[in-house]
Design an enzyme around this catalytic site. Structure first.
Site, PDB file in Angstrom:
ATOM      1  N   CYS A  91      -0.680   7.023  30.459  1.00 52.51           N
ATOM      2  CA  CYS A  91      -0.294   5.611  30.440  1.00 52.51           C
ATOM      3  C   CYS A  91      -0.449   5.047  31.843  1.00 52.51           C
ATOM      4  O   CYS A  91      -0.076   5.704  32.815  1.00 52.51           O
ATOM      5  CB  CYS A  91       1.156   5.501  29.988  1.00 52.51           C
ATOM      6  N   GLU A 134       0.087   1.462  22.339  1.00 50.42           N
ATOM      7  CA  GLU A 134       0.268   0.091  22.844  1.00 50.42           C
ATOM      8  C   GLU A 134       1.323  -0.667  22.037  1.00 50.42           C
ATOM      9  O   GLU A 134       2.113  -1.430  22.597  1.00 50.42           O
ATOM     10  CB  GLU A 134      -1.064  -0.668  22.838  1.00 50.42           C
TER      11      GLU A 134
HETATM   12 ZN    ZN Z   1       0.983   2.850  28.094  1.00 52.41          ZN
END
Ligand code: ZN
Length: 157
Positions: A91, A134
């Site tokens: 991420c 997401e």
């Molecule tokens: Zn992320």
């Protein structure tokens, strides 16, 4: 267009739930462009609005090799999911780290595009993983909460 600052783990905005988008306007359109620039600049495959400090239900994804297939998803909702995949995930808000996460291997998502036109998209493998990751951001969930075992360091290129 501009590169926005990516918020990192520890920033409480990443744990907050984002609000639905009801209309497109110039500010939002600029945000979409900036998020795409920011994602490409950081060599990520996806970015959610809360990662740039905006609590709105908007994500951008591009899993293509050349970075020329941007996907804009406003108010995305998972309609169907099936199967299972277990693999490494990272991420942009948790730089230099990765960890093992199990996700559905197939998801079908309904969203609005940047013209606020509704569409549905099916994804498997990386696209399914990216959409789940997401959309989790919009609920204030980071993948680190779902990691099996420990996070590990990844070499930056
Ligand atoms: Zn992320």
């Amino acid at each position: 267009m501009a590169i926005r600052t990516i918020r990192e783990r520890g920033d409480s905005i990443l744990n907050k739930k984002s609000r639905e988008i009801t209309e497109m306007n110039a500010k939002l359109s600029t945000l979409i462009d900036d998020m795409l620039d920011t994602m490409y600049e950081a060599a990520g495959v996806g970015l959610a609005a809360p990662q740039v400090g905006i609590l709105k239900r908007l994500v951008v994804i591009d899993i293509s090799e050349n970075g020329d297939e941007p996907l804009v998803m406003i108010n995305p909702v998972i309609l169907e999911m099936s199967g299972e995949q277990t693999g490494d995930e990272g991420c942009l808000s948790v730089p230099g780290k990765a960890g093992t996460v199990t996700r559905p291997n197939y998801v079908k998502v309904r969203a609005l595009d940047r013209n606020m036109k509704e569409y549905e998209i099916e994804g498997t493998e990386l696209l399914a993983r990216a959409m789940c990751h997401e959309i989790d951001h919009l609920e204030g969930i980071l993948y680190v909460e779902k990691v099996e075992g420990e996070l590990h360091d990844v070499q930056s290129e």
